[in-house]
Scaffold this motif. Sequence first.
Motif, PDB file in Angstrom:
ATOM      1  N   GLY A 155     -16.540 -30.203   8.749  1.00 19.65           N
ATOM      2  CA  GLY A 155     -16.570 -31.555   8.045  1.00 19.65           C
ATOM      3  C   GLY A 155     -16.932 -31.612   7.007  1.00 19.65           C
ATOM      4  N   PRO A 156     -16.967 -32.409   5.780  1.00 18.06           N
ATOM      5  CA  PRO A 156     -15.924 -33.709   5.961  1.00 18.06           C
ATOM      6  C   PRO A 156     -14.453 -33.026   5.580  1.00 18.06           C
ATOM      7  N   LEU A 184     -12.829 -42.405  10.081  1.00 15.04           N
ATOM      8  CA  LEU A 184     -13.894 -43.272  11.114  1.00 15.04           C
ATOM      9  C   LEU A 184     -14.056 -42.543  12.416  1.00 15.04           C
ATOM     10  N   SER A 185     -15.196 -42.154  13.042  1.00 15.65           N
ATOM     11  CA  SER A 185     -15.515 -41.573  14.039  1.00 15.65           C
ATOM     12  C   SER A 185     -17.112 -41.910  14.400  1.00 15.65           C
ATOM     13  N   ALA A 186     -17.136 -42.037  15.969  1.00 13.82           N
ATOM     14  CA  ALA A 186     -18.408 -42.287  16.329  1.00 13.82           C
ATOM     15  C   ALA A 186     -18.871 -40.880  17.283  1.00 13.82           C
ATOM     16  N   ALA A 242     -20.345 -37.307  18.254  1.00 16.37           N
ATOM     17  CA  ALA A 242     -21.474 -36.942  17.928  1.00 16.37           C
ATOM     18  C   ALA A 242     -21.403 -35.684  16.908  1.00 16.37           C
ATOM     19  N   LYS A 243     -20.479 -34.906  17.180  1.00 18.58           N
ATOM     20  CA  LYS A 243     -20.232 -33.672  16.557  1.00 18.58           C
ATOM     21  C   LYS A 243     -19.157 -33.690  15.380  1.00 18.58           C
ATOM     22  N   HIS A 244     -18.375 -34.786  15.537  1.00 22.71           N
ATOM     23  CA  HIS A 244     -17.110 -34.584  14.604  1.00 22.71           C
ATOM     24  C   HIS A 244     -17.014 -36.103  14.077  1.00 22.71           C
ATOM     25  N   GLY A 245     -18.008 -36.212  12.955  1.00 21.75           N
ATOM     26  CA  GLY A 245     -17.920 -37.856  12.512  1.00 21.75           C
ATOM     27  C   GLY A 245     -16.932 -38.237  11.494  1.00 21.75           C
ATOM     28  N   GLY A 246     -17.153 -39.467  10.812  1.00 28.00           N
ATOM     29  CA  GLY A 246     -16.282 -39.924   9.929  1.00 28.00           C
ATOM     30  C   GLY A 246     -16.406 -39.253   8.546  1.00 28.00           C
ATOM     31  N   THR A 247     -15.627 -39.617   7.682  1.00 28.42           N
ATOM     32  CA  THR A 247     -15.391 -38.961   6.364  1.00 28.42           C
ATOM     33  C   THR A 247     -15.329 -40.051   5.347  1.00 28.42           C
ATOM     34  N   MET A 249     -21.763 -40.411  19.550  1.00 23.69           N
ATOM     35  CA  MET A 249     -23.453 -40.473  19.005  1.00 23.69           C
ATOM     36  C   MET A 249     -24.358 -41.101  20.330  1.00 23.69           C
ATOM     37  N   ASN A 264     -26.622 -43.172  19.440  1.00 24.19           N
ATOM     38  CA  ASN A 264     -27.234 -44.325  19.073  1.00 24.19           C
ATOM     39  C   ASN A 264     -26.270 -45.330  18.700  1.00 24.19           C
ATOM     40  N   VAL A 265     -24.871 -45.269  19.337  1.00 25.87           N
ATOM     41  CA  VAL A 265     -23.804 -46.085  19.073  1.00 25.87           C
ATOM     42  C   VAL A 265     -23.998 -47.148  20.078  1.00 25.87           C
TER      43      VAL A 265
END
Lengths: 61, 439
Positions: B222-223, B270-272, B274-279, B336, B338-339
């Motif tokens: 990432g990203p 876009l992603s929620a 935990a390991k592969h988030g948005g960019t 994640m 905390n979503v």
Amino acid sequence: MLREEGGESTYAGDQNHIIAPFALNRKEAQDVLCGFRRNVDSEIELRDTDASNLIRLREVI
Amino acid sequence: MPNLIGKNGRLFSDPQPGADEVSFKVDNTSDSYYNSPYYKQHQDQVLPIPSPRAKPPRMNLSDVLDDPFVQAIQAAKKISFHSVGDTGAAKSSGPATEASVADMMSADIRDGGSGAPAFFFHLGDIVYYFGESQYYYDQFYEPYRAYDRPIFAIPGNHDGVLHDAKGQTLQAFLQNFCADQPGRSPNAGGLVRSVMTEPGVYFTLDAPFVSIIGLYTNVLEGPGVISSQGGRYPVSDEQIRFLQDELTRLKPMRESGQCAVIVATHHPPLSADAKHGGTEGLFQDIDKACQAAGLWPDAVLSGHAHLYQRFTRRTAGHEIPYVVSGSGGFSATPPMVNVPPAPYTQGDVTMEIDPVIQFGYLTLTVDVSGNNKLLTIAFNSPKLGANYDRVTVDLTKSRIVKSGSRVASAAKKAAAKSASKGKTVRPKAKSKTARKSRN
């Protein structure tokens, strides 16, 4: 889990480093912390414009 | 029913596919390379993007499938196709999870009759962990040996990343997906599937009623990166120009209702997860190209995050599903912690359902047979069943006209039933148990 760190700003113009106003309300803080556009390695920096209040948050997985 | 034969004698599946393999033919030891000095030194560096063989890199479904097949789609005024990423299986537990998805997709083809999906657009991460040719059999050719349709792909980070200086980025991907001519793959281990002839690692696939612009988001965990982002990354800006040019080309056809336009990337904007988030950078690059071309895609598909997520982006008068389906069989990952529960809105983006941590795949259908031209995206899962979640976009209005998951609709029905009895029921999707399982 979020780790809170004090000290100097480490901002280096990196897109993984998100700066947000120190005085966030609960919803705004939630949005920053679970940002869908945020790479998970992001460091989130909450600070006043003059950087007198500063907290750095780093997500620890 | 005899197996399909495509243009120039292309073949898509084995005539006698055997049972699923339960162990790898070639032991996968590639995770040891994560400790290689070369990888450790270069893991934060993007790699050059191989130049496309043709410019602009564009191909048509009719280059691959024979004329009667394509004419039947045109006559029906409707096309379906599959899409998912991260199908590779490198761990000993892998063959079963990957096979469960591949087998359900193959059954869709076998049992789907004339309306069965016409092809599979793979969202990258075909072979873990370093896209090695010796693992193409276990991670691609064997699982999809009975999938009697063409498979197109954009590479994921694992298909391009290198563990030593001797390698050449995307070498095996180019050999298996960007060949000059269809023919046998040296990596198929005797199974029947012609190599694909994509013009490059980023390209547009023009099919009846839909064009898919596939982008290569490079090799970082990432990203995702598709441009230099103003000098931040040492890669060419050719890909972002390509995206803008393709959107400009497709604009008249999209506006006259001839086709839907889909953008596909491995890394999710876009992603929620935990390991592969948005960019953020990728998100902005796509936006800039859309603004410059004056055309927004009807959907954005991504992989990388090993679960299913569906967002709606509301921008410029459009409602655009951003769907993440890196759920093809490799190592499911949680969202994640905390979503908040769905639906949850941040700015112009709404996370529509709680992320689904199950393996599965997408079936997309573009239907222009009625007055309303519709794009439907459905998530199917071996454990949860077909159509577990779906969203339909009215292409004329660029608005979502129908959406919902089976969990949400069950909760809604229970709430309605309870309301009629004067009771209050907590929706099932947000129950204590469901929330607890994510932490």
